[in-house]
Design a protein around this motif. Structure first.
Motif, mmCIF file in Angstrom:
data_model
loop_
_atom_site.group_PDB
_atom_site.id
_atom_site.type_symbol
_atom_site.label_atom_id
_atom_site.label_comp_id
_atom_site.label_asym_id
_atom_site.label_seq_id
_atom_site.Cartn_x
_atom_site.Cartn_y
_atom_site.Cartn_z
ATOM 1 N N SER A 173 -44.271 27.850 11.183
ATOM 2 C CA SER A 173 -44.509 26.497 11.690
ATOM 3 C C SER A 173 -43.193 25.747 11.883
ATOM 4 O O SER A 173 -43.043 24.990 12.845
ATOM 5 N N LYS A 174 -42.218 25.971 10.987
ATOM 6 C CA LYS A 174 -40.918 25.322 11.150
ATOM 7 C C LYS A 174 -40.191 25.886 12.366
ATOM 8 O O LYS A 174 -39.537 25.152 13.118
ATOM 9 N N ALA A 175 -40.297 27.190 12.589
ATOM 10 C CA ALA A 175 -39.682 27.803 13.769
ATOM 11 C C ALA A 175 -40.299 27.245 15.042
ATOM 12 O O ALA A 175 -39.596 26.937 16.012
ATOM 13 N N ILE A 176 -41.622 27.095 15.030
ATOM 14 C CA ILE A 176 -42.294 26.521 16.195
ATOM 15 C C ILE A 176 -41.870 25.068 16.391
ATOM 16 O O ILE A 176 -41.638 24.613 17.517
ATOM 17 N N GLY A 177 -41.744 24.322 15.282
ATOM 18 C CA GLY A 177 -41.311 22.930 15.377
ATOM 19 C C GLY A 177 -39.910 22.800 15.956
ATOM 20 O O GLY A 177 -39.651 21.920 16.777
ATOM 21 N N SER A 178 -39.001 23.673 15.538
ATOM 22 C CA SER A 178 -37.644 23.640 16.083
ATOM 23 C C SER A 178 -37.642 23.986 17.562
ATOM 24 O O SER A 178 -36.903 23.399 18.354
ATOM 25 N N THR A 179 -38.489 24.950 17.945
ATOM 26 C CA THR A 179 -38.588 25.322 19.358
ATOM 27 C C THR A 179 -39.110 24.155 20.190
ATOM 28 O O THR A 179 -38.597 23.881 21.288
ATOM 29 N N LEU A 180 -40.139 23.470 19.683
ATOM 30 C CA LEU A 180 -40.681 22.314 20.395
ATOM 31 C C LEU A 180 -39.641 21.197 20.494
ATOM 32 O O LEU A 180 -39.571 20.495 21.508
ATOM 33 N N SER A 181 -38.832 21.023 19.449
ATOM 34 C CA SER A 181 -37.794 20.000 19.473
ATOM 35 C C SER A 181 -36.773 20.299 20.566
ATOM 36 O O SER A 181 -36.369 19.407 21.316
ATOM 37 N N ILE A 182 -36.375 21.568 20.671
ATOM 38 C CA ILE A 182 -35.425 21.957 21.716
ATOM 39 C C ILE A 182 -36.049 21.773 23.093
ATOM 40 O O ILE A 182 -35.424 21.239 24.021
ATOM 41 N N ALA A 183 -37.306 22.215 23.234
ATOM 42 C CA ALA A 183 -37.968 22.141 24.533
ATOM 43 C C ALA A 183 -38.165 20.702 24.988
ATOM 44 O O ALA A 183 -37.933 20.362 26.157
ATOM 45 N N SER A 184 -38.580 19.821 24.079
ATOM 46 C CA SER A 184 -38.800 18.424 24.458
ATOM 47 C C SER A 184 -37.485 17.755 24.832
ATOM 48 O O SER A 184 -37.437 16.944 25.764
ATOM 49 N N PHE A 185 -36.419 18.112 24.120
ATOM 50 C CA PHE A 185 -35.136 17.527 24.474
ATOM 51 C C PHE A 185 -34.685 17.964 25.859
ATOM 52 O O PHE A 185 -34.195 17.155 26.653
ATOM 53 N N LEU A 186 -34.809 19.257 26.166
ATOM 54 C CA LEU A 186 -34.377 19.750 27.470
ATOM 55 C C LEU A 186 -35.089 19.005 28.597
ATOM 56 O O LEU A 186 -34.498 18.702 29.635
ATOM 57 N N THR A 187 -36.359 18.700 28.379
ATOM 58 C CA THR A 187 -37.126 17.988 29.391
ATOM 59 C C THR A 187 -36.615 16.564 29.570
ATOM 60 O O THR A 187 -36.398 16.102 30.692
ATOM 61 N N THR A 188 -36.401 15.848 28.467
ATOM 62 C CA THR A 188 -35.933 14.466 28.564
ATOM 63 C C THR A 188 -34.490 14.401 29.061
ATOM 64 O O THR A 188 -34.118 13.461 29.761
ATOM 65 N N TYR A 189 -33.679 15.393 28.708
ATOM 66 C CA TYR A 189 -32.291 15.402 29.167
ATOM 67 C C TYR A 189 -32.220 15.565 30.679
ATOM 68 O O TYR A 189 -31.476 14.854 31.366
ATOM 69 N N ASP A 190 -33.003 16.498 31.216
ATOM 70 C CA ASP A 190 -33.024 16.675 32.670
ATOM 71 C C ASP A 190 -33.524 15.420 33.362
ATOM 72 O O ASP A 190 -33.002 15.014 34.410
ATOM 73 N N HIS A 191 -34.531 14.769 32.771
ATOM 74 C CA HIS A 191 -35.046 13.527 33.345
ATOM 75 C C HIS A 191 -33.960 12.450 33.369
ATOM 76 O O HIS A 191 -33.829 11.707 34.348
#
Length: 400
Positions: A173-191
């Motif tokens: 669950s922590k690995a998934i949480g870290s992955t989601l954190s990276i993924a959400s950031f990449l989306t907001t950064y591109d925006h």
């Protein structure tokens, strides 16, 4: 109400991106605490110490950047919330690692509450929106640094623990949480980068999908290779990081970056770029396409070496859940190649290549262009106090 339907859609989109970013940030904090407590209870003190190192090291790095940016801006506060603490109190907040939470509060929440009070004070909604945008962009750059100094190393650590213990629970669950954190950031950064484009160059959803996929695939393959190597040769992963970081820091220095406002801050930025490049590519200057190709070639070779060493160790005493180590290693390498293919597609069909002056916020400062004809052909405007020069520099490196 906003003045037009386009402004309303833009504000709504910014609000959604902010909510996603805020929720992922809070989720990641909760999982950090849970993972640290779990490791301590299991008496896994080495992993527990590494997790604390990532958390505290990343927090200190982000606080330093936050404080430097306040100093670079001459402590000119733009909202009522920012003006409440004195300069000494603001410094104490950063010393006690609370500066990022202060920014999170007034950037992500007050950005949508403050415009009403600013509007009543200045009678200009546009200025209020510019202030909110400025604050959000600073926070997103800090989240960018935090992503690759905390979330990415944590993800590698959690995958290493899973491989070492040969079981998924409780750190999946922590690995998934870290992955989601990276993924959400990449989306907001591109925006955030796209807000500097002219309206006709705005991205469609498919370009956002491709940007998200190639970044996530490349980072996942890189972290998987590091985790595989660390699971069998844990002591050598530190030597690998130091040697790789030194090489990447050298190339960051040779790139002649100019992101910070003083030499010491610039050296800090270059050390941070070396850390980011350890996990993923990040354009730090204009015209770095050739260096990007060399970087990905270097990382691909490095991944092959890491996976090859892992296969060699697995051939002596393979665990129960890895029956075909060669196939696993080949898949990790193939995933990275697939990510490169997605990146080529994105840059070929979706990535806008613009001149610096065509970006929103193109400025004429003290030095006027000598070519009078060129100065009339490119509309520019003065740099306003609410223009975020840091995010604009990143946009210039990203699009030019």
């Amino acid at each position: 109400m906003l003045g037009s339907e386009d402004e309303f859609k833009c504000c709504t989109r910014d609000f959604l991106f902010t909510c996603v970013n805020l929720l992922s940030f809070l989720l990641d904090i909760g999982l950090d605490i849970w993972a640290a407590v779990s490791l301590y209870k299991q008496e896994a003190y080495v992993y527990f110490s590494l997790l604390l190192l990532f958390l505290l090291g990343s927090s200190m790095l982000v606080q330093v950047y936050s404080w430097l940016w306040y100093r670079y801006d001459d402590f000119k506060m733009k909202t009522k919330i920012e003006k409440k603490p004195s300069q000494c109190q603001l410094k104490l907040l950063h010393v006690f690692q609370l500066g990022i939470f202060f920014r999170l509060f007034h950037d992500d929440i007050c950005a949508f509450i403050e415009p009403q009070s600013v509007q009543s004070l200045y009678r200009k909604r546009a200025d209020a929106e510019s202030v909110a945008k400025f604050l959000r962009q600073d926070l997103r750059i800090l989240r960018f640094i935090e992503t690759f100094s905390e979330s990415a190393p944590q993800l590698a650590l959690m995958l290493t623990i899973i491989l070492d213990k040969c079981r998924l629970d409780p750190f999946l669950s922590k690995a998934i949480g870290s992955t989601l954190s990276i993924a959400s950031f990449l989306t907001t950064y591109d925006h955030s980068m796209r807000t500097f484009l002219p309206e006709k160059e705005k991205h469609h959803m498919i370009s956002l999908v491709f940007y998200f996929i190639w970044n996530l695939v490349l980072i996942s393959s890189r972290i998987a290779a590091l985790a595989l190597f660390a699971s069998v040769l844990p002591c050598f992963i530190f030597a690998h990081f130091i040697c790789s970081w030194l090489v990447l820091f050298f190339f960051a220095w040779r790139s002649k970056t100019s992101f910070m406002d003083d030499p010491r801050g610039e050296w800090l930025y270059r050390t941070t770029v070396g850390l980011i490049w350890y996990f993923n590519w990040f354009s730090v200057a204009k015209g770095m396409r050739i260096r990007s190709v060399l970087y990905h070639a270097y990382i691909l070779i490095d991944i092959c070496i890491l996976c090859g060493l892992w296969c060699w160790k697995m051939s002596t005493d393979p665990p129960d859940f890895v029956t075909h180590p060669l196939t696993t290693a080949a898949c990790v390498v193939a995933v990275y190649v697939l990510g490169l293919l997605f990146k080529v597609i994105y840059y070929t069909f979706f990535h806008p290549n613009l001149d610096k002056d065509k970006l929103k916020g193109a400025t004429i400062t003290e030095e006027q262009p000598e070519d009078e004809e060129r100065s009339h052909s490119v509309p520019t405007r003065p740099l306003k106090a609410t223009d975020n020069k840091r995010m604009r520099k990143l946009a210039e490196n990203f699009f030019c």
